[in-house]
Design a protein around this motif. Structure first.
Motif, PDB file in Angstrom:
ATOM      1  N   ARG A  50      22.600   8.236   5.510  1.00  0.00           N
ATOM      2  CA  ARG A  50      20.597   7.647   4.902  1.00  0.00           C
ATOM      3  C   ARG A  50      20.301   6.612   4.954  1.00  0.00           C
ATOM      4  O   ARG A  50      21.186   5.399   5.166  1.00  0.00           O
ATOM      5  CB  ARG A  50      21.100   7.525   4.043  1.00  0.00           C
ATOM      6  N   VAL A  51      18.683   6.050   5.436  1.00  0.00           N
ATOM      7  CA  VAL A  51      17.893   4.523   5.457  1.00  0.00           C
ATOM      8  C   VAL A  51      17.093   5.026   4.528  1.00  0.00           C
ATOM      9  O   VAL A  51      16.726   6.191   3.893  1.00  0.00           O
ATOM     10  CB  VAL A  51      17.040   4.711   6.769  1.00  0.00           C
ATOM     11  N   ILE A  52      17.612   3.418   3.526  1.00  0.00           N
ATOM     12  CA  ILE A  52      16.927   2.921   2.290  1.00  0.00           C
ATOM     13  C   ILE A  52      16.021   2.054   2.316  1.00  0.00           C
ATOM     14  O   ILE A  52      16.645   1.417   3.138  1.00  0.00           O
ATOM     15  CB  ILE A  52      18.095   3.418   1.080  1.00  0.00           C
ATOM     16  N   VAL A  53      14.778   2.384   1.740  1.00  0.00           N
ATOM     17  CA  VAL A  53      14.344   0.853   2.262  1.00  0.00           C
ATOM     18  C   VAL A  53      13.680   0.809   0.662  1.00  0.00           C
ATOM     19  O   VAL A  53      12.513   1.715   0.555  1.00  0.00           O
ATOM     20  CB  VAL A  53      12.949   1.472   3.131  1.00  0.00           C
ATOM     21  N   PRO A  54      13.169  -0.613   0.546  1.00  0.00           N
ATOM     22  CA  PRO A  54      12.526  -0.485  -0.313  1.00  0.00           C
ATOM     23  C   PRO A  54      10.992  -0.521  -1.121  1.00  0.00           C
ATOM     24  O   PRO A  54      10.577  -0.639   0.467  1.00  0.00           O
ATOM     25  CB  PRO A  54      12.463  -1.930  -1.061  1.00  0.00           C
ATOM     26  N   SER A  55      10.432   0.305  -1.527  1.00  0.00           N
ATOM     27  CA  SER A  55       8.753   0.873  -1.586  1.00  0.00           C
ATOM     28  C   SER A  55       7.787  -0.138  -1.506  1.00  0.00           C
ATOM     29  O   SER A  55       7.110  -0.071  -0.856  1.00  0.00           O
ATOM     30  CB  SER A  55       8.570   2.160  -2.891  1.00  0.00           C
ATOM     31  N   GLU A  56       7.904  -1.740  -1.709  1.00  0.00           N
ATOM     32  CA  GLU A  56       7.432  -2.384  -2.112  1.00  0.00           C
ATOM     33  C   GLU A  56       7.495  -3.573  -0.541  1.00  0.00           C
ATOM     34  O   GLU A  56       5.934  -3.649   0.160  1.00  0.00           O
ATOM     35  CB  GLU A  56       7.165  -3.245  -2.839  1.00  0.00           C
ATOM     36  N   ARG A  57       8.180  -2.551   0.757  1.00  0.00           N
ATOM     37  CA  ARG A  57       8.485  -3.690   1.958  1.00  0.00           C
ATOM     38  C   ARG A  57       7.828  -2.328   2.496  1.00  0.00           C
ATOM     39  O   ARG A  57       7.773  -2.588   4.452  1.00  0.00           O
ATOM     40  CB  ARG A  57       9.907  -4.053   1.881  1.00  0.00           C
ATOM     41  N   LEU A  58       7.720  -1.323   2.047  1.00  0.00           N
ATOM     42  CA  LEU A  58       7.322   0.375   2.945  1.00  0.00           C
ATOM     43  C   LEU A  58       5.767  -0.084   3.942  1.00  0.00           C
ATOM     44  O   LEU A  58       4.935  -0.365   3.228  1.00  0.00           O
ATOM     45  CB  LEU A  58       7.272   1.760   2.505  1.00  0.00           C
ATOM     46  N   ALA A  59       5.739  -0.144   5.307  1.00  0.00           N
ATOM     47  CA  ALA A  59       4.385  -0.885   5.961  1.00  0.00           C
ATOM     48  C   ALA A  59       4.228   0.600   6.184  1.00  0.00           C
ATOM     49  O   ALA A  59       2.626   0.758   6.234  1.00  0.00           O
ATOM     50  CB  ALA A  59       4.417  -1.548   7.040  1.00  0.00           C
ATOM     51  N   TYR A  60       4.621   0.971   6.570  1.00  0.00           N
ATOM     52  CA  TYR A  60       4.206   2.634   7.143  1.00  0.00           C
ATOM     53  C   TYR A  60       5.314   3.888   8.152  1.00  0.00           C
ATOM     54  O   TYR A  60       6.286   3.108   8.140  1.00  0.00           O
ATOM     55  CB  TYR A  60       3.057   2.821   8.492  1.00  0.00           C
ATOM     56  N   VAL A  61       5.145   5.320   7.908  1.00  0.00           N
ATOM     57  CA  VAL A  61       6.140   6.595   8.172  1.00  0.00           C
ATOM     58  C   VAL A  61       5.426   7.578   8.994  1.00  0.00           C
ATOM     59  O   VAL A  61       4.217   7.797   8.601  1.00  0.00           O
ATOM     60  CB  VAL A  61       6.580   7.176   6.452  1.00  0.00           C
ATOM     61  N   GLU A  62       5.600   7.089  10.473  1.00  0.00           N
ATOM     62  CA  GLU A  62       5.441   8.550  11.123  1.00  0.00           C
ATOM     63  C   GLU A  62       5.693   9.234  11.000  1.00  0.00           C
ATOM     64  O   GLU A  62       7.724   8.974  11.448  1.00  0.00           O
ATOM     65  CB  GLU A  62       4.969   7.479  12.437  1.00  0.00           C
TER      66      GLU A  62
END
Length: 75
Positions: free
Chosen positions: A49-61
């Motif tokens: 699993r990859v977990i990224v904090p929502s406030e650090r999310l730049a983009y998702v392709e």
């Protein structure tokens, strides 16, 4: 399907092959961006699993599902 995740203040993007559908990935992104989830979580084909904090999310392709080609053919 291939999913690329951009993280703010990170020099490289995260690229994983996910067994989730495009709709499932898009729903997870929507939840992370609207504030109902504090993290964006995505599982790859091997169960990691990859977990990224929502406030650090730049983009998702979200890429297309790749079909595996076997043999020799014209490209």
């Amino acid at each position: 399907m291939e999913v690329k995740i951009g993280v703010q203040n990170a020099p490289r993007e995260i690229v994983i092959e996910s067994s989730q559908t495009a709709e499932e990935v898009a729903d997870a992104v929507d939840k992370a961006l609207d504030g109902s989830s504090k993290v964006f979580t995505l599982a790859d084909e091997h169960g990691r699993r990859v977990i990224v904090p929502s406030e650090r999310l730049a983009y998702v392709e979200i890429g297309e599902t790749a079909s595996r080609k076997v043999g020799f053919g014209n490209l």
